[in-house]
Write an enzyme that holds these catalytic residues in place. Sequence first.
Site, short mmCIF file in Angstrom:
data_model
loop_
_atom_site.label_atom_id
_atom_site.label_comp_id
_atom_site.label_asym_id
_atom_site.label_seq_id
_atom_site.Cartn_x
_atom_site.Cartn_y
_atom_site.Cartn_z
CB CYS A 46 -76.91 -61.43 4.99
SG CYS A 46 -76.95 -62.53 3.55
CG HIS B 254 -72.73 -61.40 2.93
ND1 HIS B 254 -73.42 -61.80 4.05
CD2 HIS B 254 -72.28 -60.14 3.21
CE1 HIS B 254 -73.39 -60.85 4.96
NE2 HIS B 254 -72.71 -59.83 4.47
CG ASP C 9 -77.47 -64.09 10.69
OD1 ASP C 9 -77.79 -63.69 9.55
OD2 ASP C 9 -77.88 -63.55 11.73
#
Length: 221
Positions: free
Chosen positions: A103, A213, A100
């Site tokens: 991370c 990520h 979101d």
Amino acid sequence: STNPQVSSEEKTDDNTATSTTKPQPPAATEEPPVLSQKEKKQAKARRKKERERQKELDRQAEIENELANAGPSRRDMEVKVLKELYLDPKNLVMEEVAADGHCLYRSIAAQCGDGADYRKIRNLCADTLASSEEEFAPFAETEGSYIDYVEEVRSSANWGGQLELRALARALRRPIVVYSAEATPLTMAEADADDEAPIQVSFHRHYYALGEHYNSVVPKG
């Protein structure tokens, strides 16, 4: 004979009465309430929060759609390399965190204890960046001012990277190790770091098509 008295109703040829009515004045319109400066700021803050929340929901929906239609991919290969080269030999496992925009901060918070969450870690990172501007500012990738960059670290959902990891290693006085399928593990540590177990995270370039990520990495069991 006498004339019939004329009433307020006029007789028509078909003996039906047509009543005359006075036109009504237009309804008064209500003036919109005048907001104080404080109320305007609060309303603006609410709108901003709602937009950010909707942005997160849209991003999560895209992720779910991507996962539903994904087959074997570069993501799978990236995770496989990470496990074979670094995680399995060290008896480590990857714990997934929400994608979101927070991370990196969620991955760090998960290993800090004391009820830490990503907001606390963002604030800690921003405070450290602000207190060492001369050291960190040259590495901040921003089109605006460094002050704006720091405030985005503090209050936005912008992703974090190596600069933020360096600041957090200093603030937490703990080494941070980053595992990646693309390179050997990267350790960020201050000379005066406490003698504690390092915080470990994994970096993924292909975990989601939406962007880079981070996940949390912890010992098995």
